[in-house]
Design a protein around this motif. Structure first.
Motif, PDB file in Angstrom:
ATOM      1  N   SER A  87       8.320   5.110  -2.392  1.00  0.00           N
ATOM      2  CA  SER A  87       7.251   4.019  -2.070  1.00  0.00           C
ATOM      3  C   SER A  87       7.082   3.180  -3.459  1.00  0.00           C
ATOM      4  O   SER A  87       7.057   3.416  -4.467  1.00  0.00           O
ATOM      5  N   VAL A  88       7.300   1.817  -3.040  1.00  0.00           N
ATOM      6  CA  VAL A  88       6.967   0.760  -3.908  1.00  0.00           C
ATOM      7  C   VAL A  88       5.730   0.100  -3.740  1.00  0.00           C
ATOM      8  O   VAL A  88       5.546  -0.358  -2.669  1.00  0.00           O
ATOM      9  N   HIS A  89       4.712   0.264  -4.444  1.00  0.00           N
ATOM     10  CA  HIS A  89       3.323  -0.102  -4.225  1.00  0.00           C
ATOM     11  C   HIS A  89       2.293  -0.441  -5.390  1.00  0.00           C
ATOM     12  O   HIS A  89       2.841  -0.425  -6.313  1.00  0.00           O
ATOM     13  N   CYS A  90       1.246  -1.089  -5.205  1.00  0.00           N
ATOM     14  CA  CYS A  90       0.323  -1.553  -6.002  1.00  0.00           C
ATOM     15  C   CYS A  90      -0.599  -0.342  -6.381  1.00  0.00           C
ATOM     16  O   CYS A  90      -0.988   0.416  -5.598  1.00  0.00           O
ATOM     17  N   SER A  95       5.160  10.669  -3.650  1.00  0.00           N
ATOM     18  CA  SER A  95       6.378  10.692  -2.813  1.00  0.00           C
ATOM     19  C   SER A  95       7.519  11.171  -3.560  1.00  0.00           C
ATOM     20  O   SER A  95       7.339  11.706  -4.756  1.00  0.00           O
ATOM     21  N   ASP A  96       8.823  11.207  -3.049  1.00  0.00           N
ATOM     22  CA  ASP A  96       9.984  11.894  -3.757  1.00  0.00           C
ATOM     23  C   ASP A  96      10.188  10.912  -4.949  1.00  0.00           C
ATOM     24  O   ASP A  96      10.493  11.191  -6.054  1.00  0.00           O
ATOM     25  N   ILE A  97       9.880   9.460  -4.678  1.00  0.00           N
ATOM     26  CA  ILE A  97      10.094   8.512  -5.696  1.00  0.00           C
ATOM     27  C   ILE A  97       8.946   7.761  -5.533  1.00  0.00           C
ATOM     28  O   ILE A  97       8.634   7.093  -4.595  1.00  0.00           O
ATOM     29  N   ASP A  98       8.172   7.489  -6.780  1.00  0.00           N
ATOM     30  CA  ASP A  98       7.012   6.304  -6.436  1.00  0.00           C
ATOM     31  C   ASP A  98       7.333   5.312  -7.648  1.00  0.00           C
ATOM     32  O   ASP A  98       7.458   5.587  -8.821  1.00  0.00           O
ATOM     33  N   HIS A 133       0.796  -1.268  -0.057  1.00  0.00           N
ATOM     34  CA  HIS A 133      -0.059  -0.149   0.032  1.00  0.00           C
ATOM     35  C   HIS A 133       0.876   1.129  -0.056  1.00  0.00           C
ATOM     36  O   HIS A 133       1.772   1.311   0.732  1.00  0.00           O
ATOM     37  N   HIS A 134       0.481   2.293  -0.666  1.00  0.00           N
ATOM     38  CA  HIS A 134       1.272   3.513  -0.901  1.00  0.00           C
ATOM     39  C   HIS A 134       1.370   4.168   0.535  1.00  0.00           C
ATOM     40  O   HIS A 134       0.542   4.235   1.313  1.00  0.00           O
TER      41      HIS A 134
END
Length: 307
Positions: A183-186, A197-200, A164-165
Motif C-alpha cells: 500500500s502506497v498512501h497518505c 500491509s506486507d509493505i507500507d 487511502h490505505h
C-alpha cells in the motif's frame, strides 16, 4: 497485441442523494471519453469485455456469511450502512457484485494477455464482516484469491496506489503468505487506523510529484525482485492528484501517468501479468476525473507499443 478493457454500464447506474461524495458518473464518463478519443471497438489495440456478477458463494468464502446475508437482504443495521456510506438499494448490490466480477475477469484477461484494465474496482476498505468508505465487498482480495486458482500462479502482489490505505485488504489477507499486500498512501488520511500491509509506503500530506515518484520508484523494483509475484493486481487510484477533494497530495496529471507507466513497464519487462483497476478519485465535478483515470489506459497502450 490488444489491451483488454472491462466495463459494464451498471457502474454508473446507481441513484444517490444530491451532493453525495461518491463520483458515480465517472465510470460512464471515462468510457465515453475513451470511446471518443480512441474509438472503442475500432482501435486496433483495444478490446472491450463485459463482466458478469461474482457469485454470492464466492463472496462468502472471503467475507463473513452473516455480514453478506444481512447486507444483501437489507437487514444490516443502519449504523453499519452509514459506515459504508451508500443508501441501500437492489441496484447497489447488483452493481457491487458486477464490479467484483469485473475485477475477477480482469485477472483472467491479464493472465491470458499480459495486461487487463478494469474501468471500475478498488474497493479496498471492505473488511471480513463490515464495509467501510464506499466499499461493500473487497474485489481486490477476491480477485487475488481467484488468481491463485490459475495454473502457474503461486504468488500474487496487490500494489495499491490509492491515496487511502488499503486497510480492508491488509486485514483480509494478513494470514495469506501467497498474497503480498503493498500500500502506497497518505499517512494522515482515511482510515484513521491503518493495519499493517506486507509493505507500507506512507507519505506525508503535500507530497509532490517528484517526491512521490522518487519514493515509489525506490521501493517498487525491490519489492518485485524480493517477492517475485506471478501476477500483480494494481489499484491505480487517482486521488493522489493535487486537486482531489479527499487526497491531500500535490501530484500532477503527468505524475499519475509516470506512476502507472512505471508499474506497467516494470512488470512487463519482468513478464509479470498486471490486472489494473481505476480505483479512487474524488471531485464534485465528475468530469474532472476522466482525464486522470485515462492516464492508466494511455500508459498501458504506450507500454504495449513500447513507447
Amino acid at each position: 497485441m490488444a489491451l483488454h478493457l472491462v466495463y459494464h454500464p451498471i457502474y454508473s447506474e446507481l441513484e444517490l442523494p444530491p451532493q453525495h461524495r461518491y463520483p458515480i458518473h465517472k465510470y460512464r464518463m471515462l468510457y465515453q471519453h475513451l470511446d471518443q478519443e480512441l474509438g472503442l471497438g475500432l482501435h486496433p489495440h483495444l478490446q472491450l469485455h463485459q463482466p458478469h456478477p461474482i457469485s454470492i458463494d464466492e463472496v462468502k468464502q472471503l467475507h463473513h456469511p452473516d455480514y453478506i446475508d444481512a447486507l444483501f437482504s437489507n437487514t444490516l443495521p443502519a449504523a453499519k450502512m452509514r459506515r459504508i456510506g451508500f443508501p441501500w438499494s437492489p441496484q447497489l448490490i447488483e452493481r457491487t457484485l458486477t464490479s467484483s466480477g469485473g475485477t475477477k475477469l480482469t485477472v483472467d484477461l491479464a493472465y491470458q494477455h499480459g495486461i487487463g484494465i478494469h474501468l471500475s474496482g478498488g474497493y479496498h476498505h471492505a473488511h471480513h464482516d463490515f464495509g467501510s468508505g464506499f466499499c461493500l465487498i473487497n474485489d481486490l482480495a477476491l480477485a487475488a484469491r481467484h488468481a491463485l486458482t490459475l495454473k502457474g500462479i503461486d504468488k500474487v502482489m496487490i500494489i495499491d496506489c490509492d491515496v487511502h490505505h488499503g486497510d480492508g485488504t491488509a486485514t483480509l489477507l494478513a494470514d495469506n503468505p501467497e498474497i503480498i499486500t503493498f500500500s502506497v498512501h497518505c499517512d494522515k488520511n482515511f482510515p484513521a487506523r491503518k493495519p499493517a500491509s506486507d509493505i507500507d509506503l506512507a507519505l506525508p500530506r503535500d507530497t509532490t510529484t517528484e517526491e512521490y515518484l522518487d519514493a515509489f520508484a525506490s521501493i517498487l523494483p525491490l519489492a518485485l525482485a524480493q517477492h517475485q509475484p506471478d501476477i500483480v493486481i494494481y489499484d491505480a487510484g487517482v486521488d493522489i492528484h493535487q486537486h482531489d477533494e479527499l487526497g491531500y497530495f500535490k501530484v500532477c496529471i503527468d505524475g499519475i501517468y509516470q506512476r502507472d507507466h512505471l508499474v506497467l513497464s516494470l512488470c512487463r519487462n519482468a513478464s509479470i501479468p498486471v490486472a489494473a483497476v481505476v480505483g479512487g478519485g474524488y471531485r464534485s465535478e465528475h468530469q474532472h476525473l476522466v482525464k486522470l483515470h485515462a492516464q492508466l489506459i494511455y500508459s498501458a497502450l504506450d507500454v504495449l507499443t513500447q513507447r
